[in-house]
Design an enzyme around this catalytic site. Structure first.
Site, PDB file in Angstrom:
ATOM      1  N   HIS A  28       6.906 -61.083 -54.414  1.00 11.32           N
ATOM      2  CA  HIS A  28       7.403 -60.380 -55.603  1.00 11.32           C
ATOM      3  C   HIS A  28       8.862 -60.776 -55.813  1.00 11.32           C
ATOM      4  O   HIS A  28       9.772 -60.031 -55.445  1.00 11.32           O
ATOM      5  CB  HIS A  28       7.324 -58.864 -55.399  1.00 11.32           C
ATOM      6  CG  HIS A  28       5.944 -58.331 -55.447  1.00 11.32           C
ATOM      7  ND1 HIS A  28       5.285 -58.072 -56.622  1.00 11.32           N
ATOM      8  CD2 HIS A  28       5.075 -58.012 -54.462  1.00 11.32           C
ATOM      9  CE1 HIS A  28       4.077 -57.610 -56.366  1.00 11.32           C
ATOM     10  NE2 HIS A  28       3.916 -57.569 -55.062  1.00 11.32           N
ATOM     11  N   CYS A  87       2.008 -62.095 -57.082  1.00  9.54           N
ATOM     12  CA  CYS A  87       1.180 -61.450 -56.066  1.00  9.54           C
ATOM     13  C   CYS A  87      -0.297 -61.447 -56.475  1.00  9.54           C
ATOM     14  O   CYS A  87      -0.986 -62.430 -56.299  1.00  9.54           O
ATOM     15  CB  CYS A  87       1.712 -60.056 -55.766  1.00  9.54           C
ATOM     16  SG  CYS A  87       1.176 -59.485 -54.148  1.00  9.54           S
ATOM     17  N   ASP A 144      14.638 -46.224 -57.547  1.00  8.93           N
ATOM     18  CA  ASP A 144      16.099 -46.133 -57.687  1.00  8.93           C
ATOM     19  C   ASP A 144      16.810 -47.147 -56.795  1.00  8.93           C
ATOM     20  O   ASP A 144      17.856 -47.666 -57.149  1.00  8.93           O
ATOM     21  CB  ASP A 144      16.583 -44.721 -57.343  1.00  8.93           C
ATOM     22  CG  ASP A 144      16.410 -43.789 -58.537  1.00  8.93           C
ATOM     23  OD1 ASP A 144      16.652 -44.238 -59.669  1.00  8.93           O
ATOM     24  OD2 ASP A 144      16.004 -42.640 -58.328  1.00  8.93           O
ATOM     25  N   GLU A 181      10.628 -60.600 -58.229  1.00  8.64           N
ATOM     26  CA  GLU A 181      11.355 -59.653 -59.099  1.00  8.64           C
ATOM     27  C   GLU A 181      12.225 -58.701 -58.283  1.00  8.64           C
ATOM     28  O   GLU A 181      13.191 -58.151 -58.806  1.00  8.64           O
ATOM     29  CB  GLU A 181      10.380 -58.866 -59.981  1.00  8.64           C
ATOM     30  CG  GLU A 181       9.376 -57.959 -59.275  1.00  8.64           C
ATOM     31  CD  GLU A 181       8.072 -58.666 -58.893  1.00  8.64           C
ATOM     32  OE1 GLU A 181       8.085 -59.905 -58.770  1.00  8.64           O
ATOM     33  OE2 GLU A 181       7.058 -57.974 -58.699  1.00  8.64           O
ATOM     34  N   GLY A 227      -1.284 -61.754 -59.275  1.00 10.72           N
ATOM     35  CA  GLY A 227      -1.294 -62.826 -60.275  1.00 10.72           C
ATOM     36  C   GLY A 227      -1.512 -64.190 -59.633  1.00 10.72           C
ATOM     37  O   GLY A 227      -2.012 -65.114 -60.286  1.00 10.72           O
ATOM     38  N   ASP A 252      15.882 -27.067 -57.127  1.00 12.28           N
ATOM     39  CA  ASP A 252      14.573 -27.330 -56.520  1.00 12.28           C
ATOM     40  C   ASP A 252      14.584 -26.785 -55.095  1.00 12.28           C
ATOM     41  O   ASP A 252      15.575 -26.959 -54.371  1.00 12.28           O
ATOM     42  CB  ASP A 252      14.303 -28.846 -56.436  1.00 12.28           C
ATOM     43  CG  ASP A 252      14.144 -29.501 -57.810  1.00 12.28           C
ATOM     44  OD1 ASP A 252      14.009 -28.761 -58.804  1.00 12.28           O
ATOM     45  OD2 ASP A 252      14.160 -30.743 -57.870  1.00 12.28           O
ATOM     46  N   ARG A 267      -2.039 -56.832 -49.099  1.00  9.99           N
ATOM     47  CA  ARG A 267      -2.886 -56.911 -47.912  1.00  9.99           C
ATOM     48  C   ARG A 267      -3.635 -58.235 -47.835  1.00  9.99           C
ATOM     49  O   ARG A 267      -3.937 -58.730 -46.774  1.00  9.99           O
ATOM     50  CB  ARG A 267      -3.962 -55.816 -47.972  1.00  9.99           C
ATOM     51  CG  ARG A 267      -3.554 -54.531 -47.329  1.00  9.99           C
ATOM     52  CD  ARG A 267      -4.647 -53.488 -47.421  1.00  9.99           C
ATOM     53  NE  ARG A 267      -4.056 -52.238 -47.863  1.00  9.99           N
ATOM     54  CZ  ARG A 267      -3.281 -51.484 -47.110  1.00  9.99           C
ATOM     55  NH1 ARG A 267      -3.024 -51.838 -45.856  1.00  9.99           N
ATOM     56  NH2 ARG A 267      -2.754 -50.391 -47.576  1.00  9.99           N
TER      57      ARG A 267
HETATM   58  N1  GLN Z   1      -4.096 -56.111 -54.340  1.00 12.10           N
HETATM   59  C1  GLN Z   1      -3.546 -57.295 -53.788  1.00 12.10           C
HETATM   60  C2  GLN Z   1      -3.356 -57.190 -52.292  1.00 12.10           C
HETATM   61  O1  GLN Z   1      -3.328 -56.149 -51.732  1.00 12.10           O
HETATM   62  C3  GLN Z   1      -2.241 -57.669 -54.473  1.00 12.10           C
HETATM   63  C4  GLN Z   1      -1.157 -56.672 -54.273  1.00 12.10           C
HETATM   64  C5  GLN Z   1       0.003 -56.852 -55.202  1.00 12.10           C
HETATM   65  O2  GLN Z   1      -0.120 -57.448 -56.258  1.00 12.10           O
HETATM   66  N2  GLN Z   1       1.142 -56.316 -54.829  1.00 12.10           N
HETATM   67  O3  GLN Z   1      -3.224 -58.190 -51.626  1.00 12.10           O
END
Ligand code: GLN
Length: 580
Positions: free
Chosen positions: A557, A392, A71, A559, A394, A146, A512
């Site tokens: 990232h 990432c 959110d 995005e 990718g 809730d 990581r």
């Molecule tokens: N698994 C990978 C890492 O930990 C990439 C993580 C991701 O794409 N956010 O580095």
């Protein structure tokens, strides 16, 4: 004094309370107010970082490294500004800090109890976020009734008592089902939700009625009667996504404006607008989403898990939204086909189907499932000049593919998946190896990256592109000099004046693993361009391939920083390349 708009859900969750909150926040911002939004998550986790994405949707990352419910992503996308991790409050955080304070002796002599300590802790956190703000929206997760919501509703009531009811507006977002066997919209669950809210001492000022269809006058009147709310404050909010609908959430603030909600809220809060809302740019962007000039097809190759009989594509919501922003900016519609990468493992020739797409995205991911399929897809796009955007994981997989197939390191891999590989091109850096705790220990939040001058990535971020006789020349970052790692694009000062400012960008991270510095040289020697690195040159943040239509990947990232009126540059560039 800061005023508050509290948004509570009724009947069922998942009806778009977050988007409603984000839309109202934008409506207030359009009126010239300094706005912030808080998401309250009643779970005991301290943050969303340890939640299963298939159950809870994507984890949103803030500039300051918070791992938060998606959110917050909607708030940032609608407001076009970045929020802090302090804009998220969970039950876990409240109890953790109370217990820490108790152990420190902050309450020496006092009995620390639910009332007043828990509501006070909640209110203090809210007030901290409210500093310098005109209006703060508070969305309470889950639905009224809730068990775990009680402390938060109590805190809201207590805030109201403290500030006066002129300074707080309550909005109940409910759902009016139309059961298929009677085909009639039922208002009873909403009546019950109002009753439940009243049990907490809260009378809603507005009810936003979600449903498949618009709420008719008869039901409005019925709710007016049963809930004791003026029918003008009962607002219809029919589905915008789904068959036969307009199909973009960005239309919601415009719809709510038509219902006069913005002005009605100001009236309730005794506020006068600071400026008149100007939706022209927003409307233009929405129009482009609704009536696109062209259509392109993008393959999103990832890991898709089913939950029972349902698939949760929400795990990639930000990537989806960033694509929509870029598409709107380029007057086109992007049709995304979600392809489970395992498909390309079972049948390596299956990747041939990628030739029917304008581009390929491999989004972030964790773990080994379907990884070889993703690598096959990346190889296909590299070899066949199909635009590729890697996010990432990718990037990591693009590096592995390049190492295996171009640098001839056949067993190159990431130690996340194969800890025994003799070519760990992606690895955990030595300084991270002693981290054992899972919560909040990844590389999180915004990091500075320096871009190679003249690189494609620098161009995408709006830095000047270098052209030599009409040809763009890629000047990669030279991180090596006679085998020694040296970082070139430094701030250069001459007689106190900065004469060279590095091209820098900040993007958010959540991972990581990193490209292993031991392999930087072999990768770049074989033609992989590091178009962005960390200021010390040790971490590879962006890569690209020259002589390819578009082959760009980032360890970040991007995005997470995309919004409707300001699409993320890499997504924008990717869509442009797909359109070519
Ligand atoms: N698994 C990978 C890492 O930990 C990439 C993580 C991701 O794409 N956010 O580095």
């Amino acid at each position: 004094m800061c005023k508050y708009i509290v948004v509570v859900g009724g009947v069922i969750s998942g009806v778009g309370k977050g988007v409603a909150t984000a839309s109202i926040a934008r409506m207030m911002q359009e009126r010239g107010f300094e706005v912030s939004v808080i998401k309250i998550d009643p779970y005991i986790n301290c943050d969303a970082g340890t939640l299963r994405p298939t159950e809870h949707g994507e984890v949103w990352v803030t500039d300051d490294g918070g791992e938060i419910d998606q959110d917050l992503g909607n708030y940032e996308r609608f407001l076009g500004k970045s929020l802090s991790k302090h804009n998220n409050i969970t039950t876990g955080q409240i109890y953790k800090s109370l217990i820490e304070k108790e152990r420190r002796g902050d309450f020496l002599g006092e009995t620390v109890s639910f009332i007043p300590h828990v509501p006070n802790e909640i209110k203090n956190r809210i007030k901290k976020v409210s500093e310098g703000k005109d209006i703060v929206l508070i969305e309470i997760g889950g639905t009224v009734g809730d068990y775990e919501n009680v402390p938060f509703l109590f805190a809201m009531k207590s805030l109201e008592n403290e500030l006066g009811s002129d300074n707080i507006a309550y909005i109940l977002v409910t759902y009016l089902p139309i059961p298929s066997h009677i085909e009639e919209m039922k208002s009873k669950p909403t009546q019950i939700a109002v009753k439940l809210l009243r049990e907490n001492g809260i009378q809603p000022d507005f009810i936003l009625c979600r449903g498949k269809k618009r709420l008719d006058e008869i039901r409005k009147k019925k709710l007016e009667l049963y809930a004791n709310i003026k029918s003008e404050n009962i607002i219809s909010m029919p589905d915008v996504i789904g068959p036969g609908t307009v199909n973009t959430i960005y239309v919601i603030p415009l719809d709510l404006e038509k219902e006069g909600l913005g002005d009605k809220i100001l009236k309730k809060l005794n506020l006068v607008e600071k400026k008149h809302p100007d939706w022209s740019l927003w409307e233009e962007a929405v129009e482009k989403i609704l009536v696109p000039e062209k259509v392109i097809r993008v393959a999103m190759v990832g890991k898709y898990l089913d939950i029972g009989d349902y698939q949760l594509t929400d795990s990639y919501i930000s990537v989806n939204e960033a694509i929509k922003h870029a598409a709107a900016n380029n007057n086109c519609k992007v049709e995304i086909e979600w392809i489970d990468s395992k498909e390309f493992e079972r049948d390596p020739f299956g990747v041939e189907k990628l030739k029917h797409f304008n581009g390929l995205i491999v989004p972030g991911g964790f773990g080994g499932s379907g990884v070889e399929g993703k690598i096959n897809a990346i190889k296909y796009s590299r070899e066949n000049n199909i635009p590729y955007l890697g996010l990432c994981f990718g990037l990591q997989l693009a590096v592995i593919e390049f190492a295996r197939n171009v640098c001839n390191l056949r067993d190159a891999h990431t130690t996340e998946i194969n800890s025994l590989t003799s070519n760990p091109v992606i690895d955990i850096l030595p300084e991270q190896k002693n981290i054992n705790e899972k919560g909040g220990t990844m590389r999180l939040g915004a990091y500075r990256a320096l871009l190679g001058e003249g690189s494609r990535v620098a161009g995408l971020y709006g830095f000047n592109e270098d052209y030599e006789s009409g040809q763009q020349v890629h000047k990669p970052l030279e991180v090596y000099e006679s085998g020694q790692q040296v970082h070139k694009p430094l701030e250069v000062y001459e007689s106190g004046q900065q004469v060279h400012k590095p091209l820098e960008v900040y993007e958010r991270h959540r991972h990581r693993y990193e490209v292993n510095p031991d392999y930087h040289q072999i990768l770049t020697n074989n033609g992989l361009v590091f178009s962005g690195v960390s200021p010390n040159g040790r971490l590879v943040e962006f890569i690209e391939l020259p002589n390819h239509k578009f082959f760009v990947a980032t360890q970040a990232h991007p995005e997470f920083k995309s919004s409707l009126l300001k699409p993320a540059p890499l997504f924008d560039g990717f869509v442009k390349a797909c359109l070519e």
